[in-house]
Scaffold this active site. Sequence first.
Site, short mmCIF file in Angstrom:
data_model
loop_
_atom_site.label_atom_id
_atom_site.label_comp_id
_atom_site.label_asym_id
_atom_site.label_seq_id
_atom_site.Cartn_x
_atom_site.Cartn_y
_atom_site.Cartn_z
CD GLU A 1 9.06 -7.42 6.09
OE1 GLU A 1 9.05 -6.62 5.21
OE2 GLU A 1 7.86 -8.24 5.67
NE ARG B 1 18.06 1.27 -0.65
CZ ARG B 1 17.19 0.52 0.29
NH1 ARG B 1 16.18 1.28 1.10
NH2 ARG B 1 17.09 -0.83 0.39
CE LYS C 1 14.71 -7.16 3.89
NZ LYS C 1 14.20 -7.29 5.18
P1 ATP Z 1 15.22 -4.23 1.17
O1 ATP Z 1 14.86 -3.10 0.55
O2 ATP Z 1 16.59 -4.81 0.98
O3 ATP Z 1 14.23 -5.36 0.93
P2 ATP Z 1 14.00 -3.62 3.79
O4 ATP Z 1 14.19 -1.92 3.74
O5 ATP Z 1 12.82 -3.93 3.28
O6 ATP Z 1 15.41 -3.97 2.76
P3 ATP Z 1 14.24 -4.09 6.35
O7 ATP Z 1 14.34 -5.33 7.00
O8 ATP Z 1 12.85 -3.56 6.61
O9 ATP Z 1 14.63 -4.20 4.88
O10 ATP Z 1 15.18 -3.14 6.88
C1 ATP Z 1 15.76 -3.00 8.18
C2 ATP Z 1 16.51 -1.57 8.25
O11 ATP Z 1 17.41 -1.50 7.49
C3 ATP Z 1 15.42 -0.48 7.92
O12 ATP Z 1 15.61 0.62 8.76
C4 ATP Z 1 16.09 0.10 6.55
O13 ATP Z 1 15.88 1.51 6.38
C5 ATP Z 1 17.60 -0.49 6.57
N1 ATP Z 1 18.19 -0.74 5.38
C6 ATP Z 1 17.62 -1.62 4.55
N2 ATP Z 1 18.42 -1.65 3.32
C7 ATP Z 1 19.28 -0.58 3.59
C8 ATP Z 1 20.33 0.14 2.81
N3 ATP Z 1 20.77 -0.45 1.42
N4 ATP Z 1 21.32 0.90 3.28
C9 ATP Z 1 21.04 1.31 4.32
N5 ATP Z 1 19.92 0.81 5.21
C10 ATP Z 1 19.18 0.04 4.86
MG MG Z 2 11.50 -2.64 4.76
#
Ligand code: ATP
Ligand code: MG
Length: 570
Positions: free
Chosen positions: A45, A272, A282
């Site tokens: 995102e 994760r 984020k």
């Molecule tokens: P955050 O929780 O840090 O705000 P998010 O999941 O909202 O991150 P996205 O941009 O939606 O951020 O993430 C894109 C991809 O990265 C998704 O498939 C998510 O599962 C993966 N991802 C995000 N954080 C992690 C992490 N700590 N470890 C592994 N994969 C991750």
């Molecule tokens: Mg997300």
Amino acid sequence: MSDNKNSSDTNNEQTKSLNFIEQFIEEDLSQGKNDNRIHTRFPPEPNGYLHIGHAKAICLDFGIAEKYNGKCNLRFDDTNPSKEEIEYINSIKEDIHWLGFDWEDREYYTSDYFQKLYDFAVDLINKGLAYVDDQSAEIISEQKGTPTEAGVESPYRNRSVEENLELLKRMNNGEFDEGARVLRAKVDMASSNMHMRDPIIYRIMKVPHHRTGNKWNIYPMYDFAHGQSDYFEGITHSLCTLEFEVHRPLYDWFIDQLKDSDYRPRQIEFNRLNLTYTVMSKRKLLQLVEQNYVEGWDDPRMPTLSGLRRRGYTALSIRNFIDKIGYTKYEAMNDITLLEHSVREDLNKKANRVMAVLDPLKVIITNYPEGEEEELETVNNPEDPEAGSRTLPFSREIFIERKDFMEDPPRKFFRMGPGREVRLKSAYIIKCEDYKKDHETGEIIEVYCTYDPETKSGSGVSRKVKGTLHWVSAKHAFNAEVRLYDRLFNDETPDGHKDKDFIEFLNPDSLTILKNCKLEPSLKSAVKGEKFQFTRLGYFCVDNKYSKPGAPVFNRTVALRDTWSKIKKK
Ligand code: ATP
Ligand code: MG
């Protein structure tokens, strides 16, 4: 910590055991699913910069595609125009390329599917599977019930198809205020899975979108967009983190209404990446940036890929680290020292050893002829025979590290003290004869030594001297700024405390700026991003923001060994 025995130094593919995701994929391949196509995607995102957690997902999504001769799309899940920016999109692309992956021409946006998603919503209404709810978000959430108690059906649940179609159209025409109405899927208010209790699928948002402009006044919820986007793109394996496991039945429910063949993406969830002494969400990283606790998303103390890059981490060191921790079904906390070990391991092979004195103390070699100087040869990197050698200027006055001199040293201090001998790396053995002290402040001002010309490095003449010091020639050295970074948080799990905000655990000493460092002359021409080992001090990288041609500023990437665990034990 890991069930994946992959390791960067195992070259033989055959000996690597498969992780559970690869096992699922090989199962699918052996059954000839999807005509043996493997197609993954990385779906960020664009509401922040990528962090090292994302790197774990990137390495998996692109890595699986590479390994099985498939494809990996980059798809921006841009369903929330109020939080998304072009700056984020550009940084995400830069970071993925830096890690060493490429999506070729497959750069997609969920917003490209807004019309398709809208048409699908209309379809659901026509099938009696979606309705407009006039209640507020608060009421809707109250009616959801609890995991052990069924929810309450909305009084609007059984509206006619015509009324629903009409209202959805008017919602999109901008006729209602934000929050006045939502579109919900009609699934099951008594489901044991809360996500199935008539989830909201569209909301009114009168915010222009950076790609679709003012076309839409309603936007799909992430859960209504994500799974279908995978479907529209022909994704075979949707790899995502464990928290989406409970969303899977809903994604499947949507695909059931949508699909017209046997094909459907297979979602597989993995754990994760969490790191000690780090926050990874984020939202929290944005807070650190917006409230100026750090200098920006790419501050070298941030766990963002741009921050780590600026700090001097290599893409390979991050990929090796991720390979080592592996992919499992269990949430785990990964030790940051493992990441630090990985960067040392890589830089040890790549970084030239150079001389830099961070806290200079002048040493005058009284028997070295005044006005004379010489060039002494030194090996660039003993770990890399290809790295060659260079020369260091030597003269009568040099700088050593202030910490390397003690007026009254204990016996085991193998550095400099009155009457003691030390070797200057790649130069001579010198003996401390005297020193000058400011008696008011107690500060040592100068140290006087003699050198033994017979002991020139490489001459073969040597004496047993325990300590070897780094140094620079005073006349030839230049002044530079060096930035020392420490952990941003002084608690292992800064966001793991119920009663305390993570901000309370910020380490007040996470940045030290040294303005008066003395560096060997060859470093003057170092370029942004270039990496070195400062002898005895650690790995350093030329900062890509503050450096100017001929005036590099250095960031400490990591010390030579882990000092933090020692300090903590005291
Ligand atoms: P955050 O929780 O840090 O705000 P998010 O999941 O909202 O991150 P996205 O941009 O939606 O951020 O993430 C894109 C991809 O990265 C998704 O498939 C998510 O599962 C993966 N991802 C995000 N954080 C992690 C992490 N700590 N470890 C592994 N994969 C991750
Ligand atoms: Mg997300």
